[in-house]
Design an enzyme around this catalytic site. Structure first.
Site, short mmCIF file in Angstrom:
data_model
loop_
_atom_site.label_atom_id
_atom_site.label_comp_id
_atom_site.label_asym_id
_atom_site.label_seq_id
_atom_site.Cartn_x
_atom_site.Cartn_y
_atom_site.Cartn_z
N HIS A 33 43.58 -53.22 -54.20
CA HIS A 33 43.37 -54.65 -54.21
C HIS A 33 44.46 -55.43 -53.48
O HIS A 33 44.14 -56.26 -52.64
CB HIS A 33 43.07 -55.24 -55.59
N TRP A 46 35.55 -44.68 -47.55
CA TRP A 46 36.96 -45.00 -47.26
C TRP A 46 37.77 -45.09 -48.54
O TRP A 46 39.00 -45.01 -48.51
CB TRP A 46 37.07 -46.30 -46.46
N THR A 68 43.33 -69.88 -53.46
CA THR A 68 42.55 -69.77 -52.23
C THR A 68 41.88 -71.11 -51.94
O THR A 68 41.85 -71.56 -50.78
CB THR A 68 41.50 -68.66 -52.35
N TYR A 88 44.44 -58.08 -49.73
CA TYR A 88 45.16 -59.33 -49.41
C TYR A 88 46.14 -59.11 -48.26
O TYR A 88 46.43 -60.04 -47.50
CB TYR A 88 45.86 -59.88 -50.65
N SER A 127 54.40 -45.39 -41.67
CA SER A 127 54.44 -46.37 -40.58
C SER A 127 54.42 -47.79 -41.14
O SER A 127 55.23 -48.64 -40.74
CB SER A 127 53.26 -46.13 -39.64
N SER A 128 53.50 -48.07 -42.07
CA SER A 128 53.41 -49.41 -42.64
C SER A 128 54.67 -49.80 -43.39
O SER A 128 55.13 -50.93 -43.31
CB SER A 128 52.24 -49.51 -43.62
N ARG A 167 24.44 -49.12 -50.95
CA ARG A 167 25.24 -48.87 -49.76
C ARG A 167 25.44 -47.37 -49.57
O ARG A 167 25.19 -46.57 -50.47
CB ARG A 167 26.58 -49.60 -49.84
N HIS A 181 38.49 -54.93 -61.26
CA HIS A 181 37.20 -55.56 -60.98
C HIS A 181 36.39 -54.76 -59.95
O HIS A 181 35.23 -55.06 -59.73
CB HIS A 181 37.36 -57.03 -60.55
N HIS A 182 37.01 -53.75 -59.34
CA HIS A 182 36.27 -52.88 -58.44
C HIS A 182 35.52 -51.81 -59.21
O HIS A 182 34.76 -51.05 -58.62
CB HIS A 182 37.21 -52.19 -57.46
N GLU A 186 45.97 -54.35 -51.10
CA GLU A 186 45.67 -54.01 -49.71
C GLU A 186 44.69 -55.01 -49.09
O GLU A 186 44.86 -55.40 -47.94
CB GLU A 186 45.10 -52.59 -49.66
N SER A 218 46.57 -71.38 -40.04
CA SER A 218 47.30 -72.61 -40.35
C SER A 218 47.94 -73.20 -39.10
O SER A 218 47.88 -74.40 -38.85
CB SER A 218 48.37 -72.34 -41.40
N ASP A 246 65.34 -60.40 -31.13
CA ASP A 246 64.48 -59.23 -31.31
C ASP A 246 64.33 -58.99 -32.81
O ASP A 246 64.82 -59.76 -33.63
CB ASP A 246 65.10 -58.00 -30.61
N LYS A 285 44.23 -73.47 -50.36
CA LYS A 285 44.42 -73.24 -48.93
C LYS A 285 43.27 -73.82 -48.11
O LYS A 285 43.48 -74.52 -47.11
CB LYS A 285 44.57 -71.75 -48.63
N HIS A 326 34.57 -45.21 -40.14
CA HIS A 326 34.49 -46.62 -39.75
C HIS A 326 35.39 -47.46 -40.66
O HIS A 326 36.21 -48.26 -40.19
CB HIS A 326 33.05 -47.11 -39.83
#
Lengths: 182, 528
Positions: B254, B142, B329, B258, B170-171, B451, B303-304, B256, B269, B106, B332, B77
């Site tokens: 991290h 994950w 943030t 963002y 790909s990315s 979790r 921080h993770h 990732e 926006s 294009d 924004k 998931h």
């Protein structure tokens, strides 16, 4: 042509960052060594002249912990779980190794001191962790670790824990690559 | 190879017919459509896995699935939603909108574009196929922490590693294409600080991607070597360290997160300025805020992993650097609110999703600040509070941004207006169910529910039943979204070129017909 240059620069970033990802591995080791993180004991096995000059002594608690890594079947424990020590004096603690299996095995102990900042003040003058241990089937041995706690140990550290993890390296031993230079 | 023939036929310049149109297409709109449909299908696959998770957690005890399968469900998931839904959806939106927003015909590298899309179904085909193998698919979360993903992993982990490699390629190719397009194909007069915010958000995101996807490729390669070639990067028995895995992974991980939110910032926006009938408040501060978030994202990763045993100085550094992100943030959020302030607002479906985005993403941001506090994090770590936090930023955050963007640009893409009544119904069902699903997770998390377990203590039963009901409603509601999209493709009121009242002044895409010509701008527009 502009697009070609952009493309080249971006490809260079990708290659550079892939290399950087691998560079993180040695950087991590160096960082841990400099900061004493991970409790990797980098201190020498003797007291420095400066430390010897410190006459002030204090008492603190040293605790021992033993773990077996993964499925290492040996019995491995310390004779005493903790002892009160005076800084600057040498002490000895005994550890028991027992190979209950019916084959010869080779083990290697990796030490770790907690809190990590205390590691460099934990001087081991003799330790079974310096070399690998070969135990015949059913063999039981007792091995000592001799240590001195540096009188220069920061005041806020009230106790030190010496953790030992025992690894089964029977299948991994290669002639020249000695793990024991820790 | 009818495409080749038709490129010479300048009178009827359109897509090829049949399957080959989609297999061999180099057109940014076709590839954008492929990306969006791919992401939509993956949303339902990853979503049905979430339904399995919630069905199992509806009651305490084990009812429906075995713990081993439950672990595969949580892992897949997460992987599918992150790499298969959010990221491809953003790339799809980028493919559709970037050339139209910067006045280009294009993308800069159309064939590369085709390759970067078609790698994705391969990657996810490999990943999902592992679920049907005897040993089962990846079951280590994950985040695939070593040694769970190395020493204790099922042998199918090798398929997982290969599929991550393909996704990464790909990315990276997609990002290279996007940056090259933005730098080289803007209409004359469109300086960097005149670019639409969605273009800016993607420029920054693409840089983050090419900076961190190679690191991800590196870390899975190290896993591959540990598993198959006897190295010991993450194996303490050979002198490695499992904590190293977490450092390298989160150095990717991290930025990732963002990557998964910045394009949504850009979309929202545009929508807020359109439906407030005012240009965005503080355009340049929006750009600088996104750039600062991107730069800061490289210095907050640990921080993770506050609980791995870091020195106090390290924990303080990562705590403060993390909290620093709240400032850009906050800028924004302030700017979005200021754009709406005294605007003449109308509440069409994209605007509803965008306002919900601002409100609910901020809740996710606040719980993020709570998690950044080191002593509090020791309590929250690996509980449902964390699950609540990242679902708040990813579902009402990233996913609402994507849905809002889909509604906003759907009339432009299809030439037909979607059904506004059904759209509003979709919004309200989604908005209510998303909160019923994820808000109580804060409470059970604070109360100590961990979790990633298929079972839980009895005192969490009522909240979990409620969460599951919310999740089922949320899941079913997205079928309504599918219906609305199909309905808009098939029928609906014809859309004007500017689609939304006054949007014509807000971006180049609204100067094109609805639907736009196959090659967006064959003559570059001139910006004043």
């Amino acid at each position: 042509m502009e697009a070609k240059r952009t493309l080249r620069n971006l490809t260079a970033i990708v290659v550079g960052m892939f290399a950087f990802g691998w560079l993180l591995v040695p950087m991590y080791d160096v960082f841990c060594e400099i900061t004493g993180l991970n409790g990797k004991v980098t201190g020498p096995s003797f007291l420095s002249e400066e430390s010897k000059a410190i006459t002030e002594q204090r008492e603190l608690l040293v605790q021992f912990m033993t773990h077996n890594n993964e499925s290492m079947p040996w019995f491995f424990d310390s004779e005493r779980s903790q002892m009160r020590v005076i800084t600057g004096n040498q002490y000895e603690a005994n550890f028991v190794f027992y190979n209950p299996t019916n084959k010869e095995m080779i083990g290697q102990v990796i030490p770790s001191v907690s809190p990590g900042r205390g590691a460099e003040y934990f001087h081991k003058t003799e330790c079974f962790c310096f070399e690998r241990q070969t135990l015949a089937a059913g063999e039981r041995i007792e091995l000592p670790v001799r240590f001195i706690i540096d009188p220069a140990l920061p005041k806020e550290i009230g106790s030190l824990s010496l953790g030992y993890t025992l690894f089964d390296i029977t299948d991994r031993v290669q002639p020249k690559n000695d793990l024991a230079n820790l | 190879m009818s495409t080749v023939v038709e490129t010479h036929d300048h009178g009827h310049h359109g897509p090829a017919k049949g399957l080959s149109r989609w297999l061999f297409t180099t057109n940014h709109k076709d590839i954008g459509t492929l990306y969006l449909w791919f992401s939509f299908i993956m949303l339902f696959i990853g979503g049905s896995m979430a339904m399995v998770i919630r069905a199992e957690l509806f009651q305490p005890g084990l009812q429906i699935v075995q713990p081993e399968f439950f672990n595969q469900m949580t892992t897949n998931h997460g992987l599918i939603m992150v790499f298969g839904v959010i990221m491809p959806a953003f790339v799809g939106l980028a493919n559709w909108m970037l050339p139209m927003q910067i006045g280009a015909p294009d993308m800069a590298l159309p064939r590369l574009n085709n390759l970067s899309f078609w790698l994705l179904p391969m990657a996810f085909g490999i990943l999902i196929s592992t679920l049907f193998m005897p040993e089962g698919g990846p079951n280590f979360g994950w985040t695939f922490y070593a040694p769970l993903s190395t020493t204790y992993a099922p042998s199918t982990v090798n398929f997982f590693i290969f599929s991550v490699h393909i996704m990464g390629v790909s990315s990276i190719l997609g990002s290279i294409n996007i940056i090259t397009t933005i730098f080289n194909m803007r209409a004359p007069g469109m300086t960097l600080m005149k670019m639409p915010l969605f273009v800016w958000s993607w420029l920054i995101t693409a840089y983050l991607l090419i900076a961190v996807m190679p690191v991800l490729a590196g870390v899975v390669t190290m896993m591959l070597m540990d598993i198959n070639f006897g190295t010991s990067f993450f194996n303490a028995a050979g002198g490695g360290d499992p904590v190293l895995f977490q450092h390298v992974f989160w150095f990717f991980g991290h930025p990732e997160v963002y990557i998964m939110i910045l394009p949504a910032f850009g979309i929202v926006s545009h929508i807020i300025e359109t439906f407030s009938r005012k240009p965005i408040f503080g355009y340049s501060s929006m750009v600088y805020a996104m750039a600062s978030i991107a730069i800061l994202s490289f210095v907050v990763w640990a921080h993770h992993m506050f609980t791995v045993g870091m020195p106090l100085a390290g924990e303080l550094f990562f705590m403060y650097s993390t909290m620093l992100i709240a400032i850009p943030t906050g800028v924004k959020v302030f700017n979005w609110v200021a754009t709406m302030f005294r605007g003449s607002i109308s509440f069409e479906t994209p605007m509803l999703f965008s306002i919900a985005f601002v409100a609910l993403f901020t809740i996710g941001g606040f719980s993020g600040i709570m998690l950044a506090i080191v002593p509090a994090d020791f309590q929250y770590h690996d509980t449902y509070f964390v699950v609540a936090h990242f679902h708040y930023v990813l579902v009402p955050g990233a996913l609402f941004g994507i849905i809002a963007g889909a509604y906003y640009w759907l009339p432009k893409w299809t030439g037909n207006m979607y059904d506004e009544t059904l759209g509003k119904l979709h919004f309200w069902l989604t908005f209510i169910s998303v909160n019923v699903t994820f808000f109580p997770m804060h409470f059970v998390g604070l109360a100590g529910m961990p979790r990633r377990y298929p079972d839980y203590a009895l005192q969490f039963a009522d909240f979990n039943a409620l969460i599951s009901v919310g999740a089922f409603v949320f899941g079913l509601t997205q079928l309504l979204f599918l219906f609305i999209v199909i309905k808009a493709i098939k029928s609906g009121k014809k859309a004007k070129p500017e689609v939304w009242e006054g949007a014509g002044d807000l971006g180049l895409e609204w100067t094109l017909s609805s639907p736009p010509p196959y090659h967006s701008f064959t003559v570059q527009p001139q910006l004043k």
